[in-house]
Motif scaffolding. Sequence first.
Motif, PDB file in Angstrom:
ATOM      1  N   GLY A  79       0.853  -1.258  -0.057  1.00  0.00           N
ATOM      2  CA  GLY A  79       0.035   0.178   0.077  1.00  0.00           C
ATOM      3  C   GLY A  79       0.740   1.129  -0.020  1.00  0.00           C
ATOM      4  O   GLY A  79       0.305   2.293   0.334  1.00  0.00           O
ATOM      5  N   THR A  80       2.247   1.324  -0.238  1.00  0.00           N
ATOM      6  CA  THR A  80       3.027   2.432  -0.272  1.00  0.00           C
ATOM      7  C   THR A  80       2.969   3.257  -1.679  1.00  0.00           C
ATOM      8  O   THR A  80       3.403   4.095  -1.656  1.00  0.00           O
ATOM      9  N   LEU A  81       2.003   2.485  -2.493  1.00  0.00           N
ATOM     10  CA  LEU A  81       1.893   2.933  -4.158  1.00  0.00           C
ATOM     11  C   LEU A  81       0.328   3.516  -4.056  1.00  0.00           C
ATOM     12  O   LEU A  81      -0.502   2.498  -3.720  1.00  0.00           O
ATOM     13  N   ASP A  82       0.091   4.617  -4.754  1.00  0.00           N
ATOM     14  CA  ASP A  82      -1.371   4.750  -5.228  1.00  0.00           C
ATOM     15  C   ASP A  82      -1.466   4.241  -6.459  1.00  0.00           C
ATOM     16  O   ASP A  82      -2.883   3.737  -6.827  1.00  0.00           O
ATOM     17  N   GLY A  83      -0.675   4.020  -7.105  1.00  0.00           N
ATOM     18  CA  GLY A  83      -0.790   3.554  -8.464  1.00  0.00           C
ATOM     19  C   GLY A  83       0.466   3.308  -9.250  1.00  0.00           C
ATOM     20  O   GLY A  83       1.601   3.557  -8.821  1.00  0.00           O
ATOM     21  N   VAL A  84       0.576   2.745 -10.477  1.00  0.00           N
ATOM     22  CA  VAL A  84       1.786   2.288 -11.037  1.00  0.00           C
ATOM     23  C   VAL A  84       1.806   2.723 -12.591  1.00  0.00           C
ATOM     24  O   VAL A  84       0.885   2.488 -13.235  1.00  0.00           O
ATOM     25  N   PHE A  85       2.646   3.279 -13.069  1.00  0.00           N
ATOM     26  CA  PHE A  85       2.896   3.645 -14.433  1.00  0.00           C
ATOM     27  C   PHE A  85       3.844   2.363 -15.135  1.00  0.00           C
ATOM     28  O   PHE A  85       4.814   2.166 -14.733  1.00  0.00           O
ATOM     29  N   THR A  86       3.336   1.681 -15.988  1.00  0.00           N
ATOM     30  CA  THR A  86       4.067   0.464 -16.300  1.00  0.00           C
ATOM     31  C   THR A  86       3.208   0.131 -17.413  1.00  0.00           C
ATOM     32  O   THR A  86       2.353   0.537 -18.384  1.00  0.00           O
ATOM     33  N   SER A  87       3.696  -1.058 -17.937  1.00  0.00           N
ATOM     34  CA  SER A  87       3.409  -1.662 -19.314  1.00  0.00           C
ATOM     35  C   SER A  87       2.137  -2.779 -19.208  1.00  0.00           C
ATOM     36  O   SER A  87       2.234  -3.230 -18.047  1.00  0.00           O
ATOM     37  N   PRO A  88       1.678  -3.026 -20.453  1.00  0.00           N
ATOM     38  CA  PRO A  88       0.702  -4.102 -20.143  1.00  0.00           C
ATOM     39  C   PRO A  88       1.285  -5.464 -19.538  1.00  0.00           C
ATOM     40  O   PRO A  88       0.636  -6.088 -19.080  1.00  0.00           O
ATOM     41  N   GLY A  89       2.500  -5.669 -20.109  1.00  0.00           N
ATOM     42  CA  GLY A  89       3.134  -6.845 -19.733  1.00  0.00           C
ATOM     43  C   GLY A  89       3.360  -7.044 -17.956  1.00  0.00           C
ATOM     44  O   GLY A  89       3.223  -8.056 -17.443  1.00  0.00           O
TER      45      GLY A  89
END
Length: 333
Positions: free
Chosen positions: A208-218
């Motif tokens: 829970g230390t992140l609200d969201g993730v900038f990432t790839s579909p993979g």
Amino acid sequence: MLKLLSYVAGAAALSFGLLASAPQASSHTVEKTLRLVFDIPMNHPRVPYFLAMAAQVARDTSGQIKIDPNPGGKIHPGFASVEALKNGDADLTFVNASNLERLDPRFGFINLPFTIDDTMMAKAETRDGIVDLLDSLARPQGLRVIGLMRGADQLLVFRDRTVNAVADLKGLRIRVAGAGIYQDIMNGLGAEPIVLPIPELKPSFARGTLDGVFTSPGAWLSQLDMAAPRATHAPGLMMITYVLVVRTEALDSLEPSGRQALLDAARLEISDNWERMNADDAAIMKQMAGKGAVLTTIQDTAPWRAAVAPVVTGYAQRHSQTWAEFQRRLHAR
């Protein structure tokens, strides 16, 4: 997706069966093992391309050159893989291009928002030109860039948030893969960038230390899956890439035929598969939707472009010569 899984199985069999499948080198041939490091998990859909390249090199050199992926199972996360090359602990790495910015901020051209897209990168001359520019920046570091892999047209993924506008990101703690342009983009969107290499993504999200993730579909599929069932795609916001980097000393140590085999395999299995990787990502998005994930696609990206425009203009002012070279290669006819 069945085609992708078939490719995974086939590539893995080819790579890890190198000694059985490749003709044995003659007694007069000096065998060479190149140590390849990367930090993305083995179930990530880009790994089969790494393994296919390794198998191709083994076949083309009759087993003279073998590529050993992550020797001893040791993972060098993020910039540590670049350091492994610089320290002589590895010979090759596939690494998120953002990590090169820690060597030289001029590398950031490849990460700029709303610059490269799949239409441009479908052209071999454009890919070759960009690899050449990356390579010219790597050479003074004792490194060579010999391949460029499509990472993804990035997504923002969340546990239970719906993001429809730039304002919805204000103050959110968003994971990014590297320092530099990644951080600038998130700051421009009003979010708080948290730099984490992919091996640290899943546990940090779970805590829970992140609200969201900038990432790839993979990575969405292989690392988070339905633990993060909501995603937002602002097309073009950031086309991430992985670069295949080799120590200059390791490349120069190869016999000319072996060196050419490595360069040819890097192009055939990595750089020239840009469109295939795009199709892989489309299949993953469809798979996630089938599981019940909700994807919001931003139709009007103008506010997003405006928010991150200073990232591009700032880079162009700081590194005007590299920017000009990038534009020349990007729009080559």
